[in-house]
Write a protein that holds these residues in place. Structure first.
Motif, short mmCIF file in Angstrom:
data_model
loop_
_atom_site.label_atom_id
_atom_site.label_comp_id
_atom_site.label_asym_id
_atom_site.label_seq_id
_atom_site.Cartn_x
_atom_site.Cartn_y
_atom_site.Cartn_z
N ASP A 1 0.83 -1.20 0.00
CA ASP A 1 0.00 0.00 0.00
C ASP A 1 0.86 1.25 0.00
O ASP A 1 0.55 2.23 -0.66
CB ASP A 1 -0.93 0.00 1.22
CG ASP A 1 -2.19 -0.79 0.94
OD1 ASP A 1 -2.83 -0.52 -0.09
OD2 ASP A 1 -2.51 -1.70 1.72
N ARG B 1 2.19 1.71 -3.50
CA ARG B 1 1.13 2.23 -4.38
C ARG B 1 0.87 3.70 -4.10
O ARG B 1 0.60 4.47 -5.02
CB ARG B 1 -0.16 1.42 -4.19
CG ARG B 1 -0.28 0.27 -5.18
CD ARG B 1 -1.68 -0.31 -5.15
NE ARG B 1 -1.95 -0.97 -3.89
CZ ARG B 1 -1.69 -2.25 -3.66
NH1 ARG B 1 -1.20 -3.00 -4.60
NH2 ARG B 1 -1.96 -2.77 -2.48
N SER B 2 0.96 4.10 -2.83
CA SER B 2 0.71 5.51 -2.54
C SER B 2 1.82 6.38 -3.13
O SER B 2 1.56 7.48 -3.60
CB SER B 2 0.54 5.75 -1.03
OG SER B 2 1.77 5.64 -0.36
N ARG C 1 3.43 5.68 -5.94
CA ARG C 1 3.15 5.77 -7.37
C ARG C 1 1.94 6.66 -7.64
O ARG C 1 1.88 7.36 -8.64
CB ARG C 1 2.92 4.37 -7.95
CG ARG C 1 4.23 3.61 -8.11
CD ARG C 1 4.03 2.37 -8.94
NE ARG C 1 3.15 1.43 -8.27
CZ ARG C 1 2.26 0.66 -8.89
NH1 ARG C 1 2.12 0.72 -10.19
NH2 ARG C 1 1.51 -0.16 -8.19
N ALA C 2 0.97 6.63 -6.72
CA ALA C 2 -0.22 7.47 -6.89
C ALA C 2 0.17 8.94 -6.84
O ALA C 2 -0.28 9.74 -7.67
CB ALA C 2 -1.25 7.15 -5.81
N ARG D 1 -3.10 15.18 -6.80
CA ARG D 1 -4.39 15.64 -6.31
C ARG D 1 -5.33 14.46 -6.06
O ARG D 1 -5.97 14.37 -5.01
CB ARG D 1 -5.04 16.60 -7.32
CG ARG D 1 -6.50 16.85 -7.06
CD ARG D 1 -7.06 17.79 -8.09
NE ARG D 1 -6.48 19.10 -7.89
CZ ARG D 1 -7.20 20.17 -7.51
NH1 ARG D 1 -8.48 20.05 -7.32
NH2 ARG D 1 -6.61 21.32 -7.35
N ALA D 2 -5.35 13.53 -7.03
CA ALA D 2 -6.20 12.36 -6.85
C ALA D 2 -5.74 11.55 -5.64
O ALA D 2 -6.56 11.04 -4.87
CB ALA D 2 -6.20 11.50 -8.11
N ALA D 3 -4.42 11.47 -5.46
CA ALA D 3 -3.90 10.72 -4.31
C ALA D 3 -4.40 11.34 -3.02
O ALA D 3 -4.84 10.65 -2.10
CB ALA D 3 -2.37 10.69 -4.34
N ALA D 4 -4.38 12.67 -2.95
CA ALA D 4 -4.86 13.35 -1.75
C ALA D 4 -6.34 13.05 -1.52
O ALA D 4 -6.77 12.87 -0.38
CB ALA D 4 -4.64 14.85 -1.87
N LEU D 5 -7.09 12.94 -2.61
CA LEU D 5 -8.52 12.65 -2.48
C LEU D 5 -8.78 11.22 -2.01
O LEU D 5 -9.87 10.89 -1.58
CB LEU D 5 -9.24 12.90 -3.82
CG LEU D 5 -9.35 14.36 -4.25
CD1 LEU D 5 -10.00 14.47 -5.62
CD2 LEU D 5 -10.12 15.18 -3.23
N MET D 6 -7.78 10.34 -2.12
CA MET D 6 -7.92 8.97 -1.62
C MET D 6 -7.50 8.88 -0.16
O MET D 6 -7.45 7.81 0.42
CB MET D 6 -7.02 7.99 -2.40
CG MET D 6 -7.17 7.99 -3.90
SD MET D 6 -8.76 7.43 -4.44
CE MET D 6 -9.46 8.97 -4.99
N GLY D 7 -7.09 10.02 0.41
CA GLY D 7 -6.64 9.99 1.79
C GLY D 7 -5.15 9.74 1.94
O GLY D 7 -4.67 9.48 3.04
N VAL D 8 -4.41 9.83 0.82
CA VAL D 8 -2.95 9.70 0.92
C VAL D 8 -2.40 11.03 1.43
O VAL D 8 -2.76 12.09 0.93
CB VAL D 8 -2.34 9.39 -0.47
CG1 VAL D 8 -0.82 9.43 -0.42
CG2 VAL D 8 -2.83 8.04 -0.97
#
Ligand SMILES: Nc1ncnc2c1ncn2[C@@H]1O[C@H](COP(=O)(O)OP(=O)(O)OP(=O)(O)O)[C@@H](O)[C@H]1O
Ligand SMILES: [Mg+2]
Lengths: 287, 234
Positions: A163, A166-167, A169-170, A176-183
């Motif tokens: 995980d 993956r974070s 790579r995200a 921005r999308a990573a931040a929206l996933m809670g990364v």
């Protein structure tokens, strides 16, 4: 003919360490867009730390790596958090300037503590040779090769299938999308920088046995690393390792077939040639 | 469930949203309408913690989250499906979905949740190992919604889910939205597509140049002349 095999073996062995150096830089560039021009000086710092640990406790560089790796990672994390992150969003050149400044600070710091003479950190395996037919390999090179590839594979697996990987790579692919996933993007950047600098401590230990060190060598390592990273397309893991081998091989062949001094220019010539015909470097993907 | 009061937000000191107040009750679909540049995405980004408001309050489930980080809001279940989908292009569908369930709250239930999401979007199930960047626009939208659902959203905020999709796909996406509504999910639906949104949402807000111009039940908003006006930017 034996010269050829000798150059090949030596190039591959050294190149793997160059690849490892470059992975650290590529990883950092991937998640925070920073090219760290103090990269080579962090390697110096790790090497001189090993020297100090040898002088004080007679620790072999391979053993003192257990200390230098976490210390360097910590330094890396702190440098990113308190020096580089506040510059986020500023012009790229300002960050370059900052890392160049850092490079001078480290260099002069080392000069002040250790003086300017070349030094060596001996290791018990330093003079051990392995002879395969006509080819003579130095044991430290072989160790460097095995450890560098093991680390590269370990990193690759970490990025692919955990995980945390993956974070990373995200954040690279879309922060921005990573931040929206809670990364926690900021935390990923700090930790990645710490890993990148920690890797340098590993590489430092691998390069040390038999290599004289000077406080001003940093830039040389930075340039070699940049060569490999750019050739590898900045962030593509496999092609960065491949480029490490290409640069290592051109250095080895240059030194054996051209001349010791002129041979040092061969990697740069090869680099320019490849970039002329393949501006995207050795990657096969465009992103 | 969610209350926004007197929100002021913008970029570089210039407010784009002025005194915006919005409420969502549990289980509701609320439409947020407005022309280009009205400030819809800015509002939704304030709710996600990506944009910091200059004034106002955001309360979720009785808890003031105005200063909470983006991560903390995801942990609370405030989930955004962003405009333009923003899938991770070089990762497979499976990895995108796994990242959707990255937060601590959702992570333990990922396998079961993934089953549910793939049941909702069978098309994704057939392509689990395909890189998201190679999917069609409609498939990417499915993936973006599926990724949001992986976080076990308590409130799902969809930013222009119909943008750039063929009519058939738009219809499909709205069917999915209805299905999720039946399951009791609270949703904030940001759209430019006026008629579709008015048909699917219970209540709507119309943003006009950073301010709420019209609000109320979908029927009322539909028949209010100011709605069309705000839309045409008159
Ligand atoms: N990151 C940013 N920096 C500066 N200004 C921005 C930024 N994002 C949006 N804006 C400005 O804020 C205003 C509102 O933009 P916003 O994206 O919220 O509108 P929108 O209603 O979502 O529009 P659309 O329907 O086109 O998505 C616009 O004038 C836009 O130019
Ligand atoms: Mg928008």
């Amino acid at each position: 003919m034996s010269e050829f095999w000798q150059a090949l073996a030596q190039g591959v062995l050294i190149g793997s360490t160059y690849g490892l150096l470059a992975l650290g830089m590529g990883l950092v560039y991937g998640v925070s867009g920073i090219v760290n021009f103090a990269h080579g000086d962090f390697i110096s710092l790790a090497m001189f730390m090993s020297l100090a640990l040898f002088s004080a406790f007679a620790l072999d560089p391979y053993v003192s790596a257990l200390i230098t790796i976490p210390v360097m990672a910590l330094i890396g994390g702190l440098v990113y958090r308190y020096l580089l992150r506040p510059m986020a969003g500023h012009q790229f050149l300002m960050i370059v300037q900052l890392t160049l400044g850092l490079s001078l600070v480290i260099q002069n710091g080392i000069l002040m503590v250790f003086g300017g003479q070349p030094a060596r950190t001996p290791s018990i395996v330093e003079s051990k040779l392995i002879i395969l037919g006509d080819v003579v390999l130095r044991l430290p090179h072989l160790i460097a090769f095995v450890v560098a590839f093991a680390m590269a594979i370990g990193l690759y697996v970490m990025l692919r299938s955990t995980d945390f990987g993956r974070s990373i790579r995200a954040v690279h692919q879309n922060a921005r999308a990573a931040a929206l996933m809670g990364v926690d993007v900021g935390r990923v950047q700090v930790v990645t920088f710490a890993i990148g600098v920690g890797i340098l401590a590993v590489a430092a230990a691998l390069l040390l046995p038999g290599t004289p060190i000077t406080p001003t060598q940093g830039l040389q390592y930075t340039v070699i690393t940049l060569l490999v990273v750019v050739l590898g397309g900045m962030t593509n893991f496999v092609s960065i390792m491949l480029s490490g081998l290409v640069i290592g091989l051109s250095e080895a062949f240059g030194q054996i077939y051209v001349s010791d001094t002129l041979g040092r220019l061969v990697p740069y010539a090869i680099f320019v040639l490849i970039m002329l015909f393949r501006p995207q470097g050795l990657t096969w993907r465009t992103s | 469930m969610l209350e926004v009061e007197g929100l002021v937000a913008g970029y570089g000191g210039t407010p784009m949203l002025r005194d915006v107040s919005v409420r969502l009750a549990a289980g509701e679909i609320v439409g947020l309408l407005g022309a280009n540049n009205a400030g819809k995405t800015t509002l939704i980004n304030c709710l996600s913690g990506i944009v910091q408001p200059m004034a106002g309050r955001i309360v979720f489930d009785g808890q003031d989250v105005t200063r909470a980080t983006a991560r903390e809001r995801v942990e609370l279940g405030i989930i955004q499906v962003p405009e333009g989908r923003l899938v991770f292009p070089e990762m497979s569908i499976r990895e995108n979905l796994l990242l959707g369930g990255f937060c601590d709250r959702a992570r333990p239930h990922r396998p079961a949740q993934m089953e549910k999401v793939l049941e909702l979007f069978p098309r994704l199930k057939e392509r689990l190992t395909q890189a998201a960047g190679t999917l069609s626009g409609g498939e990417q939208q499915m993936l973006a919604i599926g990724r949001g659902l992986m976080a076990e959203a308590r409130i799902l905020m969809l930013d222009e889910p119909s943008l750039g999709l063929s009519p058939l796909f738009v219809q499909y996406i709205f069917e999915i939205i209805d299905k999720l509504h039946k399951d009791g999910l609270t949703m904030l639906l940001v759209e430019q597509n006026l008629n579709l949104t008015l048909r699917h949402a219970q209540r709507c807000y119309v943003l006009e140049r950073g301010q709420i111009a019209v609000e109320g039940d979908a029927d009322i908003v539909k028949n209010d002349p100011r709605t069309r006006q705000a839309y045409l930017g008159l």
